[in-house]
Design a protein around this motif. Structure first.
Motif, PDB file in Angstrom:
ATOM      1  N   GLY A 168       0.815  -1.209   0.000  1.00  0.00           N
ATOM      2  CA  GLY A 168       0.000   0.000   0.000  1.00  0.00           C
ATOM      3  C   GLY A 168       0.851   1.262   0.000  1.00  0.00           C
ATOM      4  O   GLY A 168       0.588   2.202  -0.757  1.00  0.00           O
ATOM      5  N   ILE A 169       1.897   1.291   0.835  1.00  0.00           N
ATOM      6  CA  ILE A 169       2.773   2.454   0.904  1.00  0.00           C
ATOM      7  C   ILE A 169       3.560   2.623  -0.394  1.00  0.00           C
ATOM      8  O   ILE A 169       3.691   3.741  -0.931  1.00  0.00           O
ATOM      9  N   VAL A 170       4.099   1.513  -0.934  1.00  0.00           N
ATOM     10  CA  VAL A 170       4.907   1.593  -2.156  1.00  0.00           C
ATOM     11  C   VAL A 170       4.071   2.091  -3.332  1.00  0.00           C
ATOM     12  O   VAL A 170       4.485   2.988  -4.083  1.00  0.00           O
ATOM     13  N   PHE A 171       2.878   1.524  -3.493  1.00  0.00           N
ATOM     14  CA  PHE A 171       2.024   1.965  -4.601  1.00  0.00           C
ATOM     15  C   PHE A 171       1.556   3.398  -4.400  1.00  0.00           C
ATOM     16  O   PHE A 171       1.382   4.145  -5.372  1.00  0.00           O
ATOM     17  N   LEU A 172       1.362   3.815  -3.151  1.00  0.00           N
ATOM     18  CA  LEU A 172       0.986   5.196  -2.890  1.00  0.00           C
ATOM     19  C   LEU A 172       2.112   6.148  -3.278  1.00  0.00           C
ATOM     20  O   LEU A 172       1.864   7.209  -3.880  1.00  0.00           O
ATOM     21  N   ILE A 173       3.352   5.780  -2.965  1.00  0.00           N
ATOM     22  CA  ILE A 173       4.499   6.597  -3.350  1.00  0.00           C
ATOM     23  C   ILE A 173       4.629   6.664  -4.874  1.00  0.00           C
ATOM     24  O   ILE A 173       4.921   7.720  -5.448  1.00  0.00           O
ATOM     25  N   ILE A 207      -7.202  10.708  -7.873  1.00  0.00           N
ATOM     26  CA  ILE A 207      -7.323   9.335  -8.381  1.00  0.00           C
ATOM     27  C   ILE A 207      -5.956   8.726  -8.643  1.00  0.00           C
ATOM     28  O   ILE A 207      -5.694   7.563  -8.314  1.00  0.00           O
ATOM     29  N   ALA A 208      -5.047   9.533  -9.206  1.00  0.00           N
ATOM     30  CA  ALA A 208      -3.712   9.026  -9.520  1.00  0.00           C
ATOM     31  C   ALA A 208      -2.920   8.675  -8.270  1.00  0.00           C
ATOM     32  O   ALA A 208      -2.045   7.801  -8.308  1.00  0.00           O
ATOM     33  N   VAL A 209      -3.220   9.329  -7.146  1.00  0.00           N
ATOM     34  CA  VAL A 209      -2.490   9.054  -5.913  1.00  0.00           C
ATOM     35  C   VAL A 209      -3.152   7.943  -5.111  1.00  0.00           C
ATOM     36  O   VAL A 209      -2.491   7.022  -4.622  1.00  0.00           O
ATOM     37  N   MET A 210      -4.496   7.998  -4.978  1.00  0.00           N
ATOM     38  CA  MET A 210      -5.188   7.067  -4.094  1.00  0.00           C
ATOM     39  C   MET A 210      -5.442   5.703  -4.738  1.00  0.00           C
ATOM     40  O   MET A 210      -5.420   4.691  -4.040  1.00  0.00           O
ATOM     41  N   LEU A 211      -5.681   5.681  -6.054  1.00  0.00           N
ATOM     42  CA  LEU A 211      -5.992   4.411  -6.702  1.00  0.00           C
ATOM     43  C   LEU A 211      -4.842   3.408  -6.620  1.00  0.00           C
ATOM     44  O   LEU A 211      -5.071   2.234  -6.276  1.00  0.00           O
ATOM     45  N   PRO A 212      -3.581   3.780  -6.908  1.00  0.00           N
ATOM     46  CA  PRO A 212      -2.501   2.794  -6.746  1.00  0.00           C
ATOM     47  C   PRO A 212      -2.349   2.311  -5.303  1.00  0.00           C
ATOM     48  O   PRO A 212      -2.065   1.132  -5.073  1.00  0.00           O
ATOM     49  N   GLY A 213      -2.555   3.229  -4.321  1.00  0.00           N
ATOM     50  CA  GLY A 213      -2.477   2.798  -2.928  1.00  0.00           C
ATOM     51  C   GLY A 213      -3.541   1.769  -2.589  1.00  0.00           C
ATOM     52  O   GLY A 213      -3.267   0.784  -1.898  1.00  0.00           O
ATOM     53  N   TYR A 262      -5.165  -3.904  -1.498  1.00  0.00           N
ATOM     54  CA  TYR A 262      -6.089  -5.023  -1.676  1.00  0.00           C
ATOM     55  C   TYR A 262      -5.515  -6.136  -2.544  1.00  0.00           C
ATOM     56  O   TYR A 262      -6.153  -7.192  -2.668  1.00  0.00           O
ATOM     57  N   LEU A 263      -4.349  -5.950  -3.137  1.00  0.00           N
ATOM     58  CA  LEU A 263      -3.755  -6.987  -3.969  1.00  0.00           C
ATOM     59  C   LEU A 263      -3.420  -8.261  -3.180  1.00  0.00           C
ATOM     60  O   LEU A 263      -3.732  -9.369  -3.645  1.00  0.00           O
ATOM     61  N   PRO A 264      -2.806  -8.195  -1.987  1.00  0.00           N
ATOM     62  CA  PRO A 264      -2.580  -9.433  -1.229  1.00  0.00           C
ATOM     63  C   PRO A 264      -3.870 -10.138  -0.838  1.00  0.00           C
ATOM     64  O   PRO A 264      -3.921 -11.379  -0.838  1.00  0.00           O
ATOM     65  N   LYS A 265      -4.907  -9.381  -0.516  1.00  0.00           N
ATOM     66  CA  LYS A 265      -6.189 -10.016  -0.162  1.00  0.00           C
ATOM     67  C   LYS A 265      -6.761 -10.765  -1.373  1.00  0.00           C
ATOM     68  O   LYS A 265      -7.283 -11.880  -1.227  1.00  0.00           O
ATOM     69  N   TYR A 266      -6.655 -10.160  -2.549  1.00  0.00           N
ATOM     70  CA  TYR A 266      -7.134 -10.825  -3.758  1.00  0.00           C
ATOM     71  C   TYR A 266      -6.320 -12.093  -4.024  1.00  0.00           C
ATOM     72  O   TYR A 266      -6.875 -13.133  -4.417  1.00  0.00           O
ATOM     73  N   TRP A 267      -5.010 -12.027  -3.804  1.00  0.00           N
ATOM     74  CA  TRP A 267      -4.157 -13.191  -4.000  1.00  0.00           C
ATOM     75  C   TRP A 267      -4.557 -14.327  -3.066  1.00  0.00           C
ATOM     76  O   TRP A 267      -4.627 -15.501  -3.483  1.00  0.00           O
ATOM     77  N   VAL A 268      -4.818 -14.003  -1.803  1.00  0.00           N
ATOM     78  CA  VAL A 268      -5.212 -15.033  -0.837  1.00  0.00           C
ATOM     79  C   VAL A 268      -6.557 -15.649  -1.219  1.00  0.00           C
ATOM     80  O   VAL A 268      -6.733 -16.878  -1.147  1.00  0.00           O
TER      81      VAL A 268
END
Length: 328
Positions: A121-126, A148-154, A159-165
Motif C-alpha cells: 500500500g505504501i509503495v504503490f501510494l508513493i 485518483i492518480a495518488v489514491m488508486l494505486p495505494g 487489496y492486492l494481497p487479499k485478492y491473491w489469498v
C-alpha cells in the motif's frame, strides 16, 4: 522569499507543484521519525506496572483478558505488531483460518500477510505521488485526476494481497473438490484390503502427492495428528474446517456417525464415494451446459460484425456512390 519559492515551484512543476513538494517532504519526515519511535527505550516504570498487572492476573485467574500473542518473541516484526495484525481475537482467528485454507500454515502467516499488505500500500501510494508530480510538471492536471492518480494505486496495493489469498483459497478448494472422489476410491480399496482407516489415510496421502498436492497435504496432516494422539473426531472436524469444502464436511459427518454407531466404515465409504463420483460428473455436465451461453457473447462480438461488413458493406458503398452522383 516564500512567494519566490512558490513561483519557482509553480513554473517548474506546474500549478500543483507546491502541494506535491509538501507531500514529499511529509513522507520524508515520517520515514525519518518512524525508526526513532520504533527504537524508543521502554519505560522502566511501565515494565514494573506490567509485571504487577501480570502477577495480579495470575493470582486472580479468570479475570485475565486473553491476549492475541502467547509468549515472548524477538522477531523483527514484533515492533510493527500494532498495525501488522488484527486487534481482536475473533479477527485474528478468521484471518488465521483464511491463511490456512490458502496453504500458508506458518506461525506468523497472518502477521506477514498484513506486513505485505501495508508495504505494498505504501509503495504503490508513493508511485502514485511520483506519477502525479511528473504529470503536473509536464502539463496541467485537475484535482480529481490528481486524487485518483495518488489514491488508486495505494488502494490497489493494499487489496492486492487479499485478492491473491482469495484466489489461492478458491484454487485449493477446487483442487480438493476435484480430487476428493479419487481419494475416497483409494481409501475404500485400502480399507477393503484389510488396512485400518488411519493406515489408509497415510497411503492415500502418498498416492495423491503427484496429482492433488493440496488434498495430499490435508490427508498427511490428518495422519500426523492421529499419530500424535489427538481424538479422531476432533482431527476429522479440523480437516473439514481447514478445507472449507462442503463435500469434505459431509464426508467427516459420515465418518463420525459411522464411528459413533459402530457401522461398517467400508460400506459408508462405498456409498459416499459413489455419490461423490456422481456429483463430479454433474459438475462437469453443468460446466459443459454453461459453455454455449458463455460463448454467445464472444460469437456476437467477433462473428456478427465481420459478417455484417461482408454482406452489407458493398450495398452501403453503392448507395453512397449513387448519392454522390445525384448531388447537384
Amino acid at each position: 522569499m516564500l512567494t519566490t519559492l512558490k513561483d519557482m515551484l509553480t513554473e517548474t512543476l506546474g500549478p500543483l507543484g507546491p502541494l506535491a513538494v509538501v507531500g514529499v517532504l511529509g513522507i520524508i519526515l515520517i520515514a525519518a521519525v518512524l525508526p526513532t519511535l520504533l527504537k524508543k527505550r521502554a519505560d522502566p516504570y511501565a515494565k514494573l506496572r506490567g509485571a504487577a498487572v501480570q502477577s495480579a492476573a495470575e493470582a486472580g485467574g479468570k479475570g485475565q483478558k486473553k491476549t492475541l500473542r502467547q509468549g515472548k518473541s524477538s522477531e523483527k516484526l514484533d515492533k510493527f505488531a500494532n498495525f501488522l495484525e488484527p486487534k481482536t481475537e475473533e479477527e485474528l482467528s478468521t484471518w488465521r483460518l483464511k491463511m490456512t485454507r490458502a496453504g500458508y500454515r506458518g506461525r506468523d502467516a497472518v502477521r506477514k500477510f498484513h506486513a505485505i499488505q501495508f508495504i505494498l500500500g505504501i509503495v504503490f501510494l508513493i508511485l502514485g505521488v511520483i506519477y502525479a508530480i511528473v504529470a503536473s510538471a509536464t502539463g496541467e492536471i485537475s484535482t480529481t485526476t490528481l486524487i485518483i492518480a495518488v489514491m488508486l494505486p495505494g488502494a490497489v496495493g493494499y487489496y492486492l494481497p487479499k485478492y491473491w489469498v482469495e484466489r489461492r483459497i478458491q484454487g485449493r478448494q477446487g483442487e480438493i473438490q476435484n480430487g476428493f472422489p479419487d481419494a475416497l476410491d483409494m481409501l475404500l480399496v485400502c480399507v477393503e484390503a484389510g488396512q485400518s482407516l488411519d493406515q489408509g489415510i497415510i497411503r492415500v496421502s502418498k498416492e495423491l502427492q503427484a496429482g492433488y498436492p493440496a488434498l495430499a497435504e490435508e490427508f498427511e496432516i490428518v495422519a500426523q495428528e492421529v499419530k500424535a494422539g489427538k481424538d479422531k473426531t476432533t482431527v476429522l472436524r479440523g480437516f473439514s474446517e481447514r478445507s472449507g469444502v462442503p463435500d469434505v464436511a459431509s464426508f467427516v459427518t459420515v465418518m463420525i456417525q459411522s464411528q459413533s454407531f459402530g457401522t461398517s466404515i467400508a460400506e459408508a465409504l462405498r456409498v459416499y464415494a459413489s455419490e461423490m463420483r456422481d456429483k463430479r460428473v454433474m459438475r462437469a455436465e453443468e460446466a459443459a451446459n454453461k459453455l454455449p451461453t458463455k460463448m454467445t457473447l464472444g460469437t456476437m462480438m467477433f462473428t456478427v460484425p465481420p459478417l455484417l461488413m461482408i454482406l452489407v458493406g458493398p450495398s452501403v458503398y453503392d448507395m453512397l456512390q449513387l448519392f454522390q452522383n445525384f448531388q447537384p
